[in-house]
Design a protein around this motif. Sequence first.
Motif, short mmCIF file in Angstrom:
data_model
loop_
_atom_site.label_atom_id
_atom_site.label_comp_id
_atom_site.label_asym_id
_atom_site.label_seq_id
_atom_site.Cartn_x
_atom_site.Cartn_y
_atom_site.Cartn_z
N VAL A 50 0.85 -1.19 0.00
CA VAL A 50 0.00 0.00 0.00
C VAL A 50 0.88 1.24 0.00
O VAL A 50 1.80 1.37 0.82
N ALA A 51 0.60 2.16 -0.92
CA ALA A 51 1.31 3.43 -0.98
C ALA A 51 0.37 4.55 -0.55
O ALA A 51 -0.77 4.63 -1.03
N ALA A 52 0.84 5.42 0.34
CA ALA A 52 0.01 6.51 0.86
C ALA A 52 0.66 7.85 0.57
O ALA A 52 1.87 7.95 0.27
N ASP A 53 -0.13 8.90 0.69
CA ASP A 53 0.36 10.27 0.55
C ASP A 53 1.05 10.64 1.87
O ASP A 53 0.43 10.60 2.94
N PRO A 54 2.33 11.02 1.85
CA PRO A 54 3.02 11.34 3.12
C PRO A 54 2.41 12.51 3.86
O PRO A 54 2.56 12.63 5.08
N VAL A 55 1.71 13.40 3.16
CA VAL A 55 1.07 14.54 3.81
C VAL A 55 -0.15 14.09 4.60
O VAL A 55 -0.46 14.62 5.67
N ALA A 56 -0.87 13.07 4.07
CA ALA A 56 -2.07 12.55 4.74
C ALA A 56 -2.04 11.03 4.69
O ALA A 56 -2.79 10.40 3.94
N PRO A 57 -1.16 10.39 5.46
CA PRO A 57 -0.98 8.93 5.35
C PRO A 57 -2.21 8.13 5.75
O PRO A 57 -2.33 6.95 5.36
N ASP A 58 -3.14 8.72 6.53
CA ASP A 58 -4.32 7.97 6.95
C ASP A 58 -5.52 8.18 6.02
O ASP A 58 -6.58 7.60 6.25
N ASP A 59 -5.35 9.00 5.00
CA ASP A 59 -6.45 9.28 4.06
C ASP A 59 -6.54 8.13 3.06
O ASP A 59 -5.78 8.08 2.09
N ARG A 60 -7.48 7.21 3.28
CA ARG A 60 -7.58 6.03 2.43
C ARG A 60 -8.03 6.37 1.01
O ARG A 60 -7.82 5.58 0.09
N ALA A 61 -8.64 7.54 0.83
CA ALA A 61 -9.06 7.95 -0.51
C ALA A 61 -7.87 8.27 -1.41
O ALA A 61 -8.03 8.40 -2.62
#
Length: 607
Positions: free
Chosen positions: A424-435
């Motif tokens: 899973v790759a996430a946005d480092p600014v909002a790592p908990d934003d599943r969208a």
Amino acid sequence: MTATARQVLHRKIEEIETALGEARFLHLAPHVLVHESAAPGSPPCRCCGSRHAVVVETHVLPEVIIDCAAGRRIYREDVSRRTWLCIQADAEQHPIPLRMSRAQAEILLDGDDTRHVLASGGNRSGKTTNALMFLALQWLRRGGPQRRFWLVASTQPKAFRLLEKLFVGTGESPPLLPRALVRSMPDTHRASSLLTVLADGSLIDLKHFENDPGAEKLKSDAVVCAVVDEAAHLPTEDSLVALRGRCLDVGGRLFLATTPRPGHFLRDLVEQAQAFERLPENDERRVSGEHEGARWRAVQFAILGNPWLDPEVVRRELAALDQDDPAVRRDFFGEWCANAGLLWRDFSVERHVHLDEARALADMRATLVQRTRGAVLDATPQVARRLFQARTNPHFREVRATSGRYILASDFNCHPMSTVVLQVAADPVAPDDRARWHVFVVDVIQSGHSHSLAHAEKLVDLKWVRTWAPTATDSPYRGCGMICDPQALSRDPTAHRHGRNPQGLAETLGRLGFDARAPQYKLGDGGTWRPVHTTRYDSHTLVHRLLREGRLHLAQRCLALVESLLQQTDSGDGIVPLTKSHTKSDRLASPLDALRYGLWAIFHGGQ
């Protein structure tokens, strides 16, 4: 004298007259005339008189002289120049012009390809003519005394029609081969003998498969080449097996020409051939030929590829049709599609499949930037902690995931079993934003005709791991959590094959270090966590959404999953695939089911 006796006598007289008057040698000069659509207002084609097609290429094929007395072939390189000229001067001359479109030429002029051909085509696409030219070329190269060739159709009259197209022609086109090559042939499909004898002793027989589910009519002698017209009407797979068996003795070849039909078994053959073509050049199965599609070449002809048709008439006809209608796609474009069409319309290889040898997000930075268009944080350990480490495993308390490198998701059936490897790759600014999460499918591992214990052992087998990671000291999957179908967790469908507890998979997998859990849980009565049934509709909807938003990415090695996304058919609701037990659709569902279990856990799971 009866009518039948008079017919036999008349034919024998014709044979004698033909034998007395025929030349000793026949000089055949085949040449291919490749046609394309002519520009509006062009003069008639110099070779066929068509106002819609024009010759753009000419290919001269090797000349051959047939010794009718011995049935042998004489080629220019086999004798001295003087001998060739002497025989040629005494021979009856027969140029053989073979008129074909460019798409047809790509198949017919590939002399090094020894595979069988399955040509799917729409109405007036030229597939039957292409099949007959294929047989003509096979006869030119490999004919001889007692060499057999078959013309196969659903009924005897239709098989006889193929023979007429070969040597008599139709009102629309001339014959493909000169009649002078024929010693004897039946007058009608009702003749007592349906055998055609050629000048070199070759035999052309007519076969049909109507009312023959056991394929008894398609068994007997070895054949050099067999053309099967409208092959999608073959009643059973036994018919195809029988035809392939006829080719074994002399290295014969089949050419199946057909308009696609929904639900016919030939569709599986087309998909197998296409899957073989997609294999990398260095793939072991391509090199060894150990693949279900290795012996077949699947080609497709559309009405638009026939240069002899009036393009304006074709344009008007197609404009009046719904080109999204599966029947139109089959009958006019030669596509194999079910009545409901393909399911994963948002999936494309170009958009969703990436080429990268790395198996971890940390090693594929360039690919991540290209796919996510921004900075990326590997959120796999964070998601793994939520799924596997927040609470003990409610099914087998002796195991808990120790690695958050990957999230595994598996579908356990008797054939095949599939495990997808996810990160899973996430946005480092909002790592908990599943969208904003992107899911990368690193690999798909399958086991066929096996059981859950053997499949799990394969995942931690260092010898197997070193086939793709030669320097590995342990399996990268050891200690990872695994998401499974909740029903399989409570009852292993393959327990009868390995003798373990049939009550569930959790212990079988746990003994090997895999923390096996359901995609989602709820708190039940008494404070215990119980697995939630994952609905097919909702979990498939999630896959559709991620594909549409461009947030699901597959490595190029995930061939089984790519095949599923390319081939699964719509059940009719646009969301769920059509599946039927113990069929190709059931096999296609396995890697996709594993994927949807894993995705549902990533986005909605945890205790």
